[in-house]
Design a protein around this motif. Structure first.
Motif, PDB file in Angstrom:
ATOM      1  N   ASP A 150      30.655  38.745  -2.887  1.00 38.97           N
ATOM      2  CA  ASP A 150      29.255  38.700  -2.452  1.00 38.97           C
ATOM      3  C   ASP A 150      28.514  37.585  -3.196  1.00 38.97           C
ATOM      4  O   ASP A 150      28.732  37.358  -4.388  1.00 38.97           O
ATOM      5  N   TYR A 151      27.591  36.960  -2.471  1.00 40.46           N
ATOM      6  CA  TYR A 151      26.843  35.852  -3.063  1.00 40.46           C
ATOM      7  C   TYR A 151      25.667  36.361  -3.886  1.00 40.46           C
ATOM      8  O   TYR A 151      25.014  37.344  -3.535  1.00 40.46           O
ATOM      9  N   ALA A 384      28.873  35.709   8.683  1.00 39.09           N
ATOM     10  CA  ALA A 384      28.008  36.139   7.580  1.00 39.09           C
ATOM     11  C   ALA A 384      28.414  37.474   6.996  1.00 39.09           C
ATOM     12  O   ALA A 384      27.784  37.935   6.053  1.00 39.09           O
ATOM     13  N   VAL A 386      30.239  39.037   4.760  1.00 38.45           N
ATOM     14  CA  VAL A 386      31.048  38.798   3.580  1.00 38.45           C
ATOM     15  C   VAL A 386      31.916  40.002   3.259  1.00 38.45           C
ATOM     16  O   VAL A 386      33.065  39.883   2.824  1.00 38.45           O
ATOM     17  N   GLY A 409      32.018  30.212   3.698  1.00 37.32           N
ATOM     18  CA  GLY A 409      31.725  30.938   4.926  1.00 37.32           C
ATOM     19  C   GLY A 409      32.023  30.145   6.181  1.00 37.32           C
ATOM     20  O   GLY A 409      31.643  30.559   7.282  1.00 37.32           O
ATOM     21  N   GLY A 542      25.539  33.389   4.900  1.00 36.50           N
ATOM     22  CA  GLY A 542      25.511  34.507   3.963  1.00 36.50           C
ATOM     23  C   GLY A 542      24.392  34.435   2.951  1.00 36.50           C
ATOM     24  O   GLY A 542      24.196  35.355   2.167  1.00 36.50           O
ATOM     25  N   ARG A 543      23.616  33.308   2.961  1.00 35.74           N
ATOM     26  CA  ARG A 543      22.537  33.166   1.985  1.00 35.74           C
ATOM     27  C   ARG A 543      21.238  32.709   2.620  1.00 35.74           C
ATOM     28  O   ARG A 543      20.247  32.526   1.937  1.00 35.74           O
ATOM     29  N   LEU A 547      20.375  36.832   8.394  1.00 35.35           N
ATOM     30  CA  LEU A 547      21.442  37.601   7.767  1.00 35.35           C
ATOM     31  C   LEU A 547      21.696  38.839   8.619  1.00 35.35           C
ATOM     32  O   LEU A 547      20.871  39.219   9.451  1.00 35.35           O
TER      33      LEU A 547
END
Length: 581
Positions: A150-151, A384, A386, A409, A542-543, A547
């Motif tokens: 996870d970011y 996205a 993750v 990603g 993912g950031r 999302l």
């Protein structure tokens, strides 16, 4: 006996002793004695000195005896050969001395070991703007946590003061069997400036090189990839406390400057044009392609789910998704990285060290270029979500550590990287520049999926754009105010991590004042000021919004970092002391 009588009549008692010595030497030496040299070259304090095999006083007396007819030329030659053979047999087979390292030689130089150590301590004072506290950096240098990677945004307060053991190296180098079969080992026990955990001793380099053929040297093992100037150069011979961020991002693999593989090249000291051709694993030091894998169900061809389902439709015949802890698939393990570099020394041989520490009396200039192809790098799931991608984090964390986090990603990608570099040195002045371009080719076509209507349903939200390519350049110059002692240097670096996004440029300015205490890189104090402006616009999977919505599949919650994103600005002063012995 006649020899003793002639010696006594001309030299008295001393002559008798001389005659006895000559008689003994002539008896000692075999009749088929081999011819010997009059002396040998001996390395002392870094210089080669010719040393006579026979004591000079004794040799002078013998030469006078020949001229005066006391002894014959044949008797003189026999005495010299016997003296040389005796000196050779009595000399030790092991030598030890210090010359820029601890040197040990055995068996008449059939084996040589040089041991060196390098230590660099650094103090860093940073001043960051409020954007670092507000949104931080989640796109270029994100932190990856947990087994799912996870970011997390990299955030910090406005100021920081840190001491850092930036370099702690131990070197073992030399040759085996003969000087044309070299070995090199480098161990490191340091920590990166932004490290969150203590460092551990690791192997940076371990390789052997054959230089038997000057036009085709062969190196195999783990070492720096011969790709671009700034990476080939050692941190021991730099003009600044650290490489520019863009220099680290454009390594051949995009993952690390070192790799495991094989390179053929010609001798840099012999030929004006140098070539390097290498093949490597392409995933960094101490690992191979098995470090990459995809999560799957135990059933071949069926994707895995993180906790009990997969957000995308499963292929026909696949059972209900279960945890992806059950199985994985090593893909792309048959791929390798290929690297080529060509360099032309147009004037002299400037080498790879930064700055003109040698204070060149004639101009030194070189140009070079390289190409690297690193296929099938798994940057994590092409979406996205993750949480569905339980995989080895080595590649992803390595990409993020070098600032290539925006590539995460994108699924499986191919890197094609080009570089050009130039260097000029003359009488304490130096100018160096590099340019890089990286083409990123995604295996999965179309826009990555950001959201599905229901688990296993069709995609309803896609990424706003595809990831582009990357490009950057840097130029630096220096001048020795006091030859070989005090240098001032400046550098500017520019980096676009995603050519299809705006507002994401990274710009860096560095100024350094360097004091070389011993007139070499081995003992130095460096004061470097750096200003970095890092744009945080653009999209990162993912950031960035959109999302996955809460409850739709496997989200960690909506984190609208883009709404607070701004330019991250850092001003830093680094004071570094380095000694290399």
């Amino acid at each position: 006996m006649s020899l003793l009588i002639r010696s006594y009549s001309r030299f008295g008692l001393f002559g008798v002793g001389l005659g006895l010595l000559l008689c003994c030497l002539s008896l000692f030496h075999p009749t088929d004695a081999i011819s010997a040299e009059a002396g040998r070259l001996v390395e002392k304090d870094g210089r080669y000195v010719f040393v006579e095999s026979m004591d000079p006083a004794m040799k002078l007396l013998l030469e006078r005896a020949v001229k005066q007819g006391t002894i014959t030329q044949e008797e003189y030659d026999g005495a010299v050969r016997a003296s040389q053979e005796r000196a050779y047999l009595l000399q030790p087979s092991f030598r030890a001395w210090y010359d820029r390292g601890f040197n040990f030689s055995m068996n008449d130089n059939a084996f040589l070991l040089k041991i060196r150590a390098r230590f660099a301590a650094r103090f860093t004072q940073r001043y960051r703007n409020d954007a670092y506290r507000d949104s931080g950096d989640s796109k270029n240098f994100p932190e990856l946590l947990g087994v799912f990677g996870d970011y997390r945004a990299n955030r910090s307060i406005d100021q920081s003061s840190t001491f850092n053991l930036r370099t702690a190296r131990l070197y073992f180098m030399g040759h085996l069997f003969n000087p044309d079969f070299k070995y090199y080992i480098q161990l490191a026990g340091e920590t990166a400036e932004n490290a969150q955990a203590p460092g551990a001793l690791s192997v940076l380099d371990m390789n052997v090189t054959s230089t038997h053929l000057p036009w085709m040297n062969v190196q195999i093992g783990q070492y720096k990839v011969y790709f671009n100037r700034s990476q080939i150069n050692s941190t021991a011979s730099m003009q600044f406390a650290s490489r520019a961020l863009v220099m680290d991002a454009f390594t051949a693999s995009g993952i690390n400057r070192r790799d495991v593989g094989l390179t053929i090249m010609n001798d840099e000291e012999v030929y004006p044009i140098n070539y390097y051709l290498g093949v490597f694993n392409g995933v960094g030091p101490l690992v191979n392609r098995f470090a990459q894998f995809n999560s799957e169900e135990a059933t071949v061809g069926c994707p895995g789910g993180a906790t009990g389902g997969n957000p995308f439709p499963s292929p026909a015949g696949c059972p209900t998704n279960t945890r992806n802890l059950n199985a994985n698939l090593r893909t792309n393990v048959n791929e390798l990285m290929y690297v080529a570099r060509l360099q032309a020394n147009l004037m002299g041989r400037p080498g790879y060290g930064e700055g003109d520490l040698a204070y060149s009396e004639s101009p030194q200039m070189a140009v070079g270029g390289g190409y690297a192809y690193n296929p099938s790098i798994d940057t994590s799931s092409n979406n996205a979500f993750v949480g569905i991608d339980l995989a080895n984090l080595h590649v992803r964390r390595s990409l993020a550590a070098l600032g290539n986090g925006r590539m995460l990603g994108q699924g499986v990608v191919d890197f094609s990287t080009w570089t050009l570099d130039y260097v000029f040195k003359y009488r304490g002045f130096s100018l160096q520049g590099e340019y890089w371009y990286r083409n990123v080719t995604r295996h999965s076509k179309g826009l990555p999926c950001m959201q599905t209507a229901v688990v296993g349903g069709p995609c309803t939200v896609f990424a706003p754009q595809e990831f582009g390519n990357s490009t950057g350049w840097t130029v630096q110059s220096g001048y020795y105010l006091i030859p070989r002692k005090v240098e001032v240097a400046a550098r500017y670096a520019w980096w676009d991590p995603d050519t299809r996004s705006g507002g994401d440029l990274i710009k860096q300015v560095d100024v350094s004042l360097n004091w070389f205490l011993s007139g070499t890189y081995d003992h130095q104090i460096m004061l470097t000021y750096s200003n970095i402006a890092m744009g945080q616009d653009g999209f990162a999977i993912g950031r960035s919004a959109p999302l996955p919505a809460v409850g739709a599949t496997f989200p960690s919650g909506t984190v609208p970092l883009d709404s607070r994103a701004g330019t991250l600005i850092e001003n830093a002063v680094r004071i570094q002391y380095q000694i290399f012995f």
